[in-house]
Design an enzyme around this catalytic site. Sequence first.
Site, PDB file in Angstrom:
ATOM      1  N   SER A 313       1.186  -1.401   0.096  1.00 15.84           N
ATOM      2  CA  SER A 313      -0.187  -0.181   0.044  1.00 15.84           C
ATOM      3  C   SER A 313       0.986   1.137  -0.075  1.00 15.84           C
ATOM      4  O   SER A 313       1.185   1.221  -0.996  1.00 15.84           O
ATOM      5  CB  SER A 313      -1.155  -0.329   1.510  1.00 15.84           C
ATOM      6  OG  SER A 313      -1.708   1.009   1.289  1.00 15.84           O
ATOM      7  N   ASP A 324      10.302   5.416 -10.140  1.00 14.94           N
ATOM      8  CA  ASP A 324       9.950   6.053 -11.378  1.00 14.94           C
ATOM      9  C   ASP A 324      10.357   7.486 -11.542  1.00 14.94           C
ATOM     10  O   ASP A 324      10.197   7.570 -12.945  1.00 14.94           O
ATOM     11  CB  ASP A 324       8.292   6.138 -12.117  1.00 14.94           C
ATOM     12  CG  ASP A 324       8.013   5.232 -11.838  1.00 14.94           C
ATOM     13  OD1 ASP A 324       8.337   4.069 -12.596  1.00 14.94           O
ATOM     14  OD2 ASP A 324       6.533   4.504 -11.723  1.00 14.94           O
ATOM     15  N   LYS A 338      -1.036  -4.176  -3.370  1.00 13.51           N
ATOM     16  CA  LYS A 338      -2.646  -3.409  -2.921  1.00 13.51           C
ATOM     17  C   LYS A 338      -2.249  -2.070  -3.502  1.00 13.51           C
ATOM     18  O   LYS A 338      -1.834  -1.113  -2.937  1.00 13.51           O
ATOM     19  CB  LYS A 338      -3.006  -3.370  -1.421  1.00 13.51           C
ATOM     20  CG  LYS A 338      -3.744  -3.226  -0.902  1.00 13.51           C
ATOM     21  CD  LYS A 338      -3.497  -2.474   0.295  1.00 13.51           C
ATOM     22  CE  LYS A 338      -4.777  -2.140   0.535  1.00 13.51           C
ATOM     23  NZ  LYS A 338      -5.219  -0.712   0.387  1.00 13.51           N
TER      24      LYS A 338
END
Length: 502
Positions: A313, A324, A338
Amino acid sequence: MNSHSTKVKFFRAAAFALCFFVSGFFVSKCFAESGQKKGEPVDSSEYIRTIAQIFYTLQSRFVEEVDPEVLYKGALDGMMKSLNDPYTVYLDAKDMRSLNDTTEGAFYGVGLSISKRNESSADNPAYVDVISPIEGTPGYKAGIQAGDKLIEINGEPTPEMSMETVLSKLRGPKGEGVEVTVLRGKSVTFKRTLIRDLIEVPTVEFGTIQSKENLYGYMKLIQFTPDTVPRVYEAIESFKEKKCSGLIIDLRNNPGGLLDSAAKIGDFFIDEGPIVSTKSRLSFESRSINASKDNTIVRDMPIVVLINKGSASASEILSGALKDNHLAYLVGERSYGKGSVQQVMTLKHNDGIKVTMARYYTPSDTNIDKIGIPPDKEISLSPEYTEEQTKAFLKLSEDETIRKYVESHPGMTEGDIASYAELLRKDYDLDSRLLRRLIRIEVGRTKEPRLYDLDFDVQLVEAMNILDQGNFKSLVKGTKTLKELQEEAEAKAEQGDSEAKK
């Protein structure tokens, strides 16, 4: 007015109250937003009238008198379960108190972060999945690990239990025991009695690590709460004062928490662009959280992030954002996966519902739900044990061999620990490094716990080695975004399907 007439009026009032509550809460907010399905309006009024009619019929005609609260809870619980989403659930007043206790950071329980599917079958039972144990808690001390499954609680099978029932059984008065049957791997099962204790949900622990050449900052993020953000800020300022050459962020076994906390911490490192975005079929639930240069407090510092299958999460939001943006190098094991966002809504009777409202996406516009985030360098914390070795590990724990030895040998040094580990190996076919770790934990029970264990923690050691190499910029620049990795995986899967058809 006779009692029958009073009851009928009450039942009608209850039915209409349910009808207007449901329509007022959901229809006006949700259907007014979505309202369309393939060009056709969704007419929910017929369903709502039917629900109200059945509610009234059961109240007035069932063979025995029915408590309206029972029907109310059953209806909401059933609606949530029909969506087959383990994170969309009905929460009664007790569950809401437990949730608030967790958010506020303290409750009585066993210290396991868990998840559970709603749908169960003979081939795929909906056992309780352990996402991660909270360090220092009864579950952690009993040796329960991320990836284990609870198949029974107090002798009752868990597949047919709701998540709320599971939580009610694991939490409760301090000092009472809860017996759990644990499945590890495919076939090894064992029982543990966990004594409930005060579970204080920690947020951040931090300190420095000295390698052969450099001093690095190390911070372990245990969970994302409102307190996590100021603690991370405090840690970073401390590392700056000590002129640390790099930073290690440990997100292993971090089950998540507040999305906004993860985003604010990401903003400490990211100058501009998206940190995380949420996408929903409802426009007001979709948003993008972007970084601001004004909030950036770390620039040009090499960062390694540690993840494993217990990282879920919000910890995946942070690690995904740093990856990224090519700001961090990820080490460890693939994360949990998740990628959805829940909201808790309080209802009129101190109860509530938790609903998956959106899915979140990393800066490269990637959702990792049920996929997880792969590390840039995969390294397992401990070797894969055979079934026989797993049984040896469990027998060692059950016999309390180490505890008894440590109690009779106070003041053990690192040399004593190493010698005793080799002695244990004669009876238990286990890795010396693991045995030293288990002894060290027992020796430290009466002391302040160590922030890290470099003898055991090969993932942390690898993080330090990567930072020591001195080529971090080129290394992290050469990593692929999550979008690129998923596109590669999809291309390989398509190629495999094409070759299989030939």
